[in-house]
Design a protein around this motif. Structure first.
Motif, short mmCIF file in Angstrom:
data_model
loop_
_atom_site.label_atom_id
_atom_site.label_comp_id
_atom_site.label_asym_id
_atom_site.label_seq_id
_atom_site.Cartn_x
_atom_site.Cartn_y
_atom_site.Cartn_z
N ALA A 288 -9.85 5.67 117.37
CA ALA A 288 -8.58 5.48 116.68
C ALA A 288 -7.75 6.75 116.72
CB ALA A 288 -8.82 5.05 115.23
N ALA A 289 -8.40 7.91 116.59
CA ALA A 289 -7.68 9.18 116.66
C ALA A 289 -7.11 9.41 118.05
CB ALA A 289 -8.61 10.32 116.26
N LEU A 290 -7.84 9.02 119.07
CA LEU A 290 -7.32 9.14 120.44
C LEU A 290 -6.12 8.23 120.66
CD1 LEU A 290 -10.70 9.34 122.38
CD2 LEU A 290 -8.86 11.04 122.50
N LEU A 291 -6.20 7.00 120.14
CA LEU A 291 -5.08 6.07 120.29
C LEU A 291 -3.85 6.52 119.52
CD1 LEU A 291 -6.91 2.62 119.97
CD2 LEU A 291 -6.06 3.69 122.05
N ALA A 292 -4.06 7.31 118.46
CA ALA A 292 -2.95 7.72 117.59
C ALA A 292 -2.25 8.98 118.08
CB ALA A 292 -3.47 7.94 116.17
N SER A 295 -1.71 13.57 123.28
CA SER A 295 -2.27 14.60 124.15
C SER A 295 -3.63 15.00 123.62
CB SER A 295 -1.36 15.83 124.21
OG SER A 295 -1.38 16.52 122.97
N ALA A 296 -4.41 15.66 124.47
CA ALA A 296 -5.72 16.13 124.04
C ALA A 296 -5.59 17.16 122.92
CB ALA A 296 -6.48 16.73 125.22
N ASN A 297 -4.57 18.02 123.00
CA ASN A 297 -4.38 19.02 121.94
C ASN A 297 -4.07 18.34 120.60
OD1 ASN A 297 -4.84 21.15 123.65
ND2 ASN A 297 -2.67 21.54 124.07
N GLU A 298 -3.24 17.30 120.64
CA GLU A 298 -2.94 16.57 119.41
C GLU A 298 -4.20 15.93 118.84
OE1 GLU A 298 0.19 13.72 119.29
OE2 GLU A 298 1.63 15.03 120.29
N PHE A 299 -5.03 15.38 119.73
CA PHE A 299 -6.27 14.77 119.24
C PHE A 299 -7.13 15.79 118.51
CE2 PHE A 299 -10.85 14.43 119.96
CZ PHE A 299 -11.13 13.30 119.22
N TRP A 303 -8.38 15.57 114.81
CA TRP A 303 -9.81 15.41 114.56
C TRP A 303 -10.36 16.58 113.73
CZ3 TRP A 303 -12.59 11.33 114.49
CH2 TRP A 303 -13.98 11.39 114.54
N ASP A 304 -9.92 17.79 114.04
CA ASP A 304 -10.38 18.96 113.29
C ASP A 304 -9.89 18.96 111.84
OD1 ASP A 304 -11.74 19.85 115.50
OD2 ASP A 304 -10.20 21.29 116.13
N SER A 305 -8.81 18.21 111.58
CA SER A 305 -8.32 18.13 110.19
C SER A 305 -9.26 17.32 109.30
CB SER A 305 -6.92 17.49 110.17
OG SER A 305 -7.00 16.07 110.38
N GLY A 306 -10.08 16.46 109.92
CA GLY A 306 -11.02 15.65 109.15
C GLY A 306 -10.43 14.40 108.53
N LEU A 307 -9.13 14.14 108.76
CA LEU A 307 -8.47 13.00 108.12
C LEU A 307 -9.13 11.68 108.51
CD1 LEU A 307 -6.12 11.76 106.47
CD2 LEU A 307 -4.78 11.76 108.60
N PHE A 308 -9.34 11.46 109.81
CA PHE A 308 -9.89 10.18 110.25
C PHE A 308 -11.37 10.04 109.87
CE2 PHE A 308 -6.98 7.89 113.37
CZ PHE A 308 -5.84 8.41 112.80
N GLN A 309 -12.09 11.17 109.81
CA GLN A 309 -13.49 11.10 109.38
C GLN A 309 -13.57 10.69 107.92
OE1 GLN A 309 -12.03 13.44 111.29
NE2 GLN A 309 -13.53 14.80 112.26
N GLN A 369 -5.80 3.11 127.31
CA GLN A 369 -6.21 4.13 128.27
C GLN A 369 -6.29 5.52 127.64
OE1 GLN A 369 -3.39 2.48 128.36
NE2 GLN A 369 -1.68 3.92 128.49
N ARG A 370 -5.72 5.69 126.44
CA ARG A 370 -5.77 7.00 125.80
C ARG A 370 -7.19 7.43 125.45
NH1 ARG A 370 -0.59 6.99 121.58
NH2 ARG A 370 0.99 6.41 123.12
N VAL A 371 -8.11 6.49 125.33
CA VAL A 371 -9.48 6.89 125.01
C VAL A 371 -10.10 7.69 126.15
CG1 VAL A 371 -9.83 4.90 123.50
CG2 VAL A 371 -10.54 4.76 125.89
N LEU A 372 -9.49 7.67 127.34
CA LEU A 372 -10.00 8.42 128.48
C LEU A 372 -9.40 9.82 128.55
CD1 LEU A 372 -9.55 5.61 131.17
CD2 LEU A 372 -11.56 6.05 129.75
N ARG A 373 -8.49 10.15 127.64
CA ARG A 373 -7.66 11.33 127.81
C ARG A 373 -8.43 12.64 127.79
NH1 ARG A 373 -4.83 11.11 123.48
NH2 ARG A 373 -3.12 9.85 124.28
#
Length: 506
Positions: A288-292, A295-299, A303-309, A369-373
């Motif tokens: 879900a974080a990848l779809l949202a 770019s890889a940097n945005e992911f 992800w490092d913010s911990g919001l989606f976890q 396709q963003r899950v492949l990013r």
């Protein structure tokens, strides 16, 4: 070994010189290693582009005469689409791309293998019709998802899996016989599948399909549902920065979080019992974080913010799609009562806004396709189905085998990156665990096999129907006993229909 000139000439006679090649630069395109595997598949001996069922019949008969293996494919996004040994040819079916018929009155569409979801779904909306689009993105083959491979989708709670929509079909058997199944067999049209009980649909598709291991399906009819949206999707912006909102008077999305998996499970069951909502699912959080993100940097920042976890460890995604505003209000009232009863709450508004702004998540999944990013390796496992309760038991057991892989740094630290999607208002459910790993680590090629093996062994220990019976001999023998010795039955069926084992043998 290369095809003899005589055999090559026979095949060329069928498809014509423009539609067959054994040139090295052509074959190189279908023997490259996939991102999730370090192993290059064996090179095919030739690639053919047949244009009709009659041509496929002739090709298959030639293969049987000369002991040549063949694999029919479209998108080629899975390892089974590539040769497992020498002496194999590839039948690329992209020339067979006709949308043959849309019957709005009887609600079915007839298609060939090359028709893609993005093509069919958008055409059907003009007729006020839809179907459960497999969660593979708009470029996936509709026929492959319905008749030859897995086909789970985000909206199967209010609909079903793709195999349940399969009607009449046209099939070239592994030995080259053309068979028409269902009402088509009696020249009565495409509208009906064969009867109840054991059937050719079960042989051809079953739960997950034969991955071209049981001949070639050349045309199918699929059942259609009514579409509650507009003839064209109301998009704003350009990819990857686009939005797609349906009429808020009749369509609304929700994401809820729960303190425990048991509460999420019970809420999912209750929503099905109430027979509301088009979609309900416990979704991946890393995916879900990848779809949202764009770019890889945005992911990594997200992800490092911990919001989606924090917010999406135990979520339920819900999509309400109604004919009238009054119907939508009723379903939302029922939904809110159920969520409150089982201790659920709305997730952070930033997450909710993602799905309110882009309802395509429930339609074509255009951003999949963003899950492949990230550019590393990724792979799915589990992929089986059973009751909602049993699938949650499988999910609860994931930490017992995933934790060592995370602690050793072999995969992304995302233990909640798995989904459960019910179908037919909760009569059964599907589970999928998706793991991501870094291809720069030493021995990265061992990660997917080691992880899948650990996942399967956990299911065997626990007696769980989590791992889908696989095509590989060792894996199917290991897991088959949990599925009434399905591997033995599969081998008997294979021997009966494909005695020479030329149709993508396993």
């Amino acid at each position: 070994m290369p095809l003899s000139r005589d055999v090559y000439a026979e095949l060329e006679q069928v498809v014509g010189p423009r539609h067959i090649s054994d040139k090295p630069w052509i074959l190189a395109g279908v023997r490259a290693a996939q991102p999730s595997s370090p192993m290059k598949p064996p090179s095919p001996e030739a690639v053919l582009l047949p244009g009709s069922a009659a041509e496929i019949q002739q090709i298959v008969r030639i293969c049987n005469r000369h002991g040549i293996r063949y694999i029919a494919t479209i998108s080629s996004l899975i390892g089974f689409a590539y040769p497992s040994g020498p002496g194999t040819i590839i039948l690329q079916l992209k020339r067979m791309n006709q949308l043959v018929e849309v019957n709005a009155q009887d609600r079915y569409a007839v298609i060939e293998p090359g028709v893609r979801h993005g093509q069919l779904r958008t055409e059907l909306m003009k007729h006020g019709l839809t179907y459960p689009v497999a969660a593979v993105g708009p470029g996936g083959s509709v026929l492959a998802n319905f008749a030859c491979s897995s086909g789970d989708n985000h909206c199967q709670h209010g609909a079903s899996r793709t195999n349940r929509y399969l009607l009449g079909l046209e099939w070239v058997t592994p030995e080259g016989e053309l068979v028409r199944v269902g009402s088509l067999a009696n020249d009565a049209g495409w509208f009906c599948a064969d009867g109840p009980g054991p059937s050719l649909r079960g042989i051809i598709k079953g739960f997950v399909g034969q991955w071209s291991g049981m001949g070639v399906v050349t045309r199918i009819a699929i059942g259609l549902d009514a579409w509650r949206g507009p003839p064209e999707l109301p998009t704003q912006g350009r990819s990857p920065s686009y939005r797609m909102r349906l009429d808020p008077a009749c369509h609304k999305t929700f994401v809820f979080k729960f303190p425990t998996l048991e509460q999420a499970r019970d809420a999912m069951i209750a929503i099905g019992e109430a027979e509301i909502a088009q979609a309900v699912l416990k979704y991946f959080n890393a995916s879900a974080a990848l779809l949202a993100t764009e770019s890889a940097n945005e992911f990594w920042e997200l992800w490092d913010s911990g919001l989606f976890q924090r917010e999406l460890a135990r979520p339920l995604y819900v999509f309400l799609s109604a004919w009238t505003h009054e119907e939508l209000e009723y379903e939302e009232c029922v939904l809110r009562d159920i969520i409150a009863e089982f201790g659920g709450a709305d997730v952070d508004e930033r997450i909710q806004r993602i799905y309110s702004d882009n309802m395509d998540f429930y339609i074509l999944v255009g951003a999949l396709q963003r899950v492949l990013r990230l550019g590393g390796g990724w792979a799915p496992c589990k992929l089986s189905g059973d009751s909602i309760g049993h699938m949650f038991e499988v999910g609860k057991a994931i930490p017992e085998f995933i934790t060592p892989f995370i602690e050793q740094g072999r995969i992304l630290d995302a233990p909640d990156n798995w989904q459960i999607i019910p179908l037919e208002y909760g009569h059964s459910a599907h589970i999928e665990l998706l793991f991501l790993y870094d291809r720069n680590q030493p021995d990265w090629g061992k990660v997917p096999m080691d992880f899948m093996r650990a996942s399967m062994q956990a299911d065997i220990r626990n007696g769980h129907h989590g791992t889908m019976p696989l095509r590989t001999v060792a894996a199917s023998q290991a897991i088959g006993a949990l599925f009434s010795n399905a591997h033995m039955w599969a081998n008997r069926v294979k021997d009966a229909f494909d005695p020479q084992r030329v149709s993508n043998p396993f």
